[in-house]
Design an enzyme around this catalytic site. Structure first.
Site, PDB file in Angstrom:
ATOM      1  CE  LYS A  22      47.586  28.863  41.512  1.00 55.40           C
ATOM      2  NZ  LYS A  22      46.933  29.782  42.456  1.00 55.40           N
ATOM      3  CB  CYS A 116      40.250  38.559  42.150  1.00 56.92           C
ATOM      4  SG  CYS A 116      39.439  37.046  42.541  1.00 56.92           S
ATOM      5  NE  ARG A 399      47.387  34.804  38.905  1.00 61.49           N
ATOM      6  CZ  ARG A 399      46.273  34.911  39.607  1.00 61.49           C
ATOM      7  NH1 ARG A 399      45.191  35.377  39.035  1.00 61.49           N
ATOM      8  NH2 ARG A 399      46.232  34.557  40.870  1.00 61.49           N
TER       9      ARG A 399
HETATM   10  N1  EPU Z   1      35.666  33.853  52.225  1.00 55.80           N
HETATM   11  C1  EPU Z   1      35.043  34.792  53.007  1.00 55.80           C
HETATM   12  N2  EPU Z   1      35.805  35.477  53.910  1.00 55.80           N
HETATM   13  C2  EPU Z   1      37.135  35.234  54.061  1.00 55.80           C
HETATM   14  C3  EPU Z   1      37.770  34.265  53.258  1.00 55.80           C
HETATM   15  C4  EPU Z   1      36.992  33.580  52.341  1.00 55.80           C
HETATM   16  O1  EPU Z   1      33.844  35.021  52.884  1.00 55.80           O
HETATM   17  O2  EPU Z   1      37.759  35.897  54.919  1.00 55.80           O
HETATM   18  C5  EPU Z   1      34.853  33.117  51.234  1.00 55.80           C
HETATM   19  C6  EPU Z   1      35.333  33.349  49.790  1.00 55.80           C
HETATM   20  O3  EPU Z   1      34.821  34.541  49.267  1.00 55.80           O
HETATM   21  C7  EPU Z   1      34.810  32.112  49.095  1.00 55.80           C
HETATM   22  C8  EPU Z   1      34.939  31.038  50.185  1.00 55.80           C
HETATM   23  O4  EPU Z   1      35.021  31.732  51.424  1.00 55.80           O
HETATM   24  O5  EPU Z   1      33.473  32.294  48.789  1.00 55.80           O
HETATM   25  C9  EPU Z   1      36.134  30.137  50.049  1.00 55.80           C
HETATM   26  O6  EPU Z   1      37.300  30.915  49.852  1.00 55.80           O
HETATM   27  P1  EPU Z   1      38.710  30.452  50.379  1.00 55.80           P
HETATM   28  O7  EPU Z   1      39.166  31.411  51.415  1.00 55.80           O
HETATM   29  O8  EPU Z   1      38.694  29.000  50.711  1.00 55.80           O
HETATM   30  O9  EPU Z   1      39.568  30.666  49.071  1.00 55.80           O
HETATM   31  P2  EPU Z   1      41.058  31.165  49.064  1.00 55.80           P
HETATM   32  O10 EPU Z   1      41.733  30.614  50.265  1.00 55.80           O
HETATM   33  O11 EPU Z   1      41.114  32.624  48.824  1.00 55.80           O
HETATM   34  C10 EPU Z   1      42.123  29.122  47.831  1.00 55.80           C
HETATM   35  C11 EPU Z   1      42.905  28.913  46.563  1.00 55.80           C
HETATM   36  C12 EPU Z   1      41.985  29.094  45.372  1.00 55.80           C
HETATM   37  C13 EPU Z   1      40.853  28.067  45.491  1.00 55.80           C
HETATM   38  C14 EPU Z   1      40.124  28.240  46.820  1.00 55.80           C
HETATM   39  C15 EPU Z   1      39.060  27.197  47.072  1.00 55.80           C
HETATM   40  C16 EPU Z   1      45.083  29.672  47.189  1.00 55.80           C
HETATM   41  C17 EPU Z   1      46.170  30.653  46.987  1.00 55.80           C
HETATM   42  N3  EPU Z   1      43.979  29.882  46.492  1.00 55.80           N
HETATM   43  O12 EPU Z   1      41.622  30.446  47.764  1.00 55.80           O
HETATM   44  O13 EPU Z   1      42.735  28.817  44.208  1.00 55.80           O
HETATM   45  O14 EPU Z   1      39.945  28.252  44.437  1.00 55.80           O
HETATM   46  O15 EPU Z   1      41.066  28.174  47.921  1.00 55.80           O
HETATM   47  O16 EPU Z   1      39.609  25.931  47.038  1.00 55.80           O
HETATM   48  O17 EPU Z   1      45.262  28.711  47.908  1.00 55.80           O
HETATM   49  C18 EPU Z   1      43.400  29.033  41.947  1.00 55.80           C
HETATM   50  O18 EPU Z   1      44.396  28.350  42.198  1.00 55.80           O
HETATM   51  O19 EPU Z   1      43.061  29.327  40.760  1.00 55.80           O
HETATM   52  C19 EPU Z   1      42.552  29.524  43.036  1.00 55.80           C
HETATM   53  C20 EPU Z   1      41.669  30.502  42.887  1.00 55.80           C
END
Ligand code: EPU
Length: 419
Positions: A22, A116, A399
């Site tokens: 995904k 979320c 999802r």
């Molecule tokens: N964070 C910040 N600021 C930002 C972006 C992130 O503080 O601008 C923080 C987040 O709050 C979190 C940490 O950094 O504490 C890591 O977040 P990250 O940005 O890596 O997560 P994401 O990119 O939003 C993706 C996956 C998630 C997965 C995480 C961690 C996608 C669409 N989603 O989320 O997947 O848990 O990386 O590996 O790629 C899932 O599939 O169920 C899911 C939640």
């Protein structure tokens, strides 16, 4: 809104085949916006998050044809006006549309992606990186506006992320793919899904090198159209592996990349769980005396946060006390309260720490799927329990897991969907 009625079924058996990832497929759909023309993606699961990202882009002029798991995307008529706020709010990963749309069209208005169920999830790292790249970002109470004038910013840029973020790394990768200057990302995410996106972009003609957590990108505006096969979903594979152990089943899980499951399998070994790997298949054997184990989530190659909730239910069946430390998100332990309703003995000590004492038999209950991974966790718990359960909000599970009740029925599970 739909719900699942689950009849407990242990001793599942047979084979379950893992579908495409995904979190890689979504980013490649976003990447299709970089091109004027056609992108073909193979191995794309038919799940709600993919349907939603496509719906957002359809409203911007994208056309697509799905045949099974093959997605043919045409972006010739694409524009970047008016991203649908309802859909953007429903799927937070839509933030990765900003990079490609902005570089191609010069302006993007992104409705607030909102919070979320697993934590506050800000986008400050994305904004910091875009500003460093010369993008002007403004915000009002409804949306962020990103404006970029191409061909003005010619100097190489280095982005130093203070914290590792999967989608912020991907947003820069996507944006940089049409830039002729070299863009370097330090402290980048190197999850397998990020590497898969890099391989897709390389196939399209972007020069990218990865050295530890540093990524260097030199893009161009004449990208080649791409046909690409998405990697298998390691989180789906891990979920089925945990399902097999928790329900004391022997299961063959096919279409996996074993390297991507290394941190999970290391934990399995510590817990005395028997398994075998043969090429792209994982065989889970029946394990009786499972030992407790401490879990600490971390960025790849560490233990994935997305498998922390499924692991939580497995730990309720292990002998002894296990500690969970959730290091990525600050609100991803609430599912334990649902497990306690089923008879589990768990305590949330802080928003990031919990203890689980096992083994405890689980009994059926009326429970609620709070988010995608918590939903999959409750499905495992309900199959393990000694009486039927009802899980509200089954659509949260849809999802990320395609036709889950049908695919689990093939290995013996009894799950009925009620609309
Ligand atoms: N964070 C910040 N600021 C930002 C972006 C992130 O503080 O601008 C923080 C987040 O709050 C979190 C940490 O950094 O504490 C890591 O977040 P990250 O940005 O890596 O997560 P994401 O990119 O939003 C993706 C996956 C998630 C997965 C995480 C961690 C996608 C669409 N989603 O989320 O997947 O848990 O990386 O590996 O790629 C899932 O599939 O169920 C899911 C939640």
């Amino acid at each position: 809104m739909s719900k699942f009625i689950i009849t407990p079924t242990t001793n599942l058996s047979g084979e379950i085949c893992v579908l495409g990832a995904k979190n890689a497929a979504i980013k490649m759909i976003a990447a299709s916006c970089l091109f004027d023309g056609e992108t073909i993606l193979e191995n794309v699961p038919d799940i709600i998050d993919i349907q939603k990202i496509i719906q957002i882009l359809e409203k911007l002029g994208l056309k697509f044809v799905r045949r099974g798991h093959r997605l043919q995307i045409n972006t010739t008529k694409l524009h970047s006006d008016n991203l649908d706020s309802g859909l953007v709010g429903a799927i937070r990963s839509s933030v990765v549309l900003v990079g490609p749309l902005l570089n191609r069209f010069g302006v993007v208005k992104l409705p607030h992606p909102g919070g979320c169920n697993i934590g506050s999830r800000p986008i400050d790292l994305h904004i910091m990186a875009f500003e460093k790249l010369g993008v002007v970002v403004t915000e009002n109470n409804r949306y962020y506006t990103f404006k970029y004038e191409p061909d003005v910013h010619l100097q190489p840029v280095e982005i130093n992320f203070p914290k590792i973020s999967v989608t912020a790394t991907e947003n820069v990768l996507l944006f940089a793919s049409r830039e002729e200057r070299t863009i370097t990302i330090n402290n980048a995410a190197i999850e397998p899904e990020v590497i898969d996106l890099i391989n897709f972009l390389k196939k399209a003609g972007v020069k990218i090198s990865v050295n530890d957590r540093q990524i260097k990108i030199t893009g161009n505006k004449n990208l080649k159209n791409v046909t690409y096969n998405v990697i298998p979903d390691r989180i789906e594979a891990g979920t089925y592996a945990i399902l097999a152990v928790t329900t004391k089943s022997e299961l063959k899980i096919s279409n996996i990349i074993p390297e991507h499951l290394k941190s999970l399998l290391e934990i399995f070994s510590k817990m005395n769980i028997e398994f075998e790997i043969a090429k792209d298949t994982l065989y889970i054997k029946k394990s009786d005396k499972i030992r407790a184990c401490d879990i600490k989530t971390a960025e790849y190659p560490g233990f994935p946060t997305d498998l922390q909730p499924p692991m939580g239910v497995l730990l309720t069946q292990a002998q002894g006390k296990s500690m969970i430390t959730e290091n990525i998100f600050n609100n991803r332990l609430d599912y334990l309260n649902q497990l306690n309703k089923m008879g589990a003995n768990t305590n949330i000590l802080t928003p990031n720490n919990a203890e689980i004492i096992g083994p405890t038999p689980l009994s059926g209950a009326k429970i609620e799927s709070l988010d995608l991974r918590a939903g999959a966790t409750l499905l495992i718990a309900a199959l393990t329990a000694n009486s039927p359960s009802e899980i509200k909000h089954a659509e949260n599970i849809d999802r990320g897991y395609e036709k889950i009740e049908e695919r689990l029925a093939n290995i013996g599970a009894k799950i009925k969907r009620v609309l």
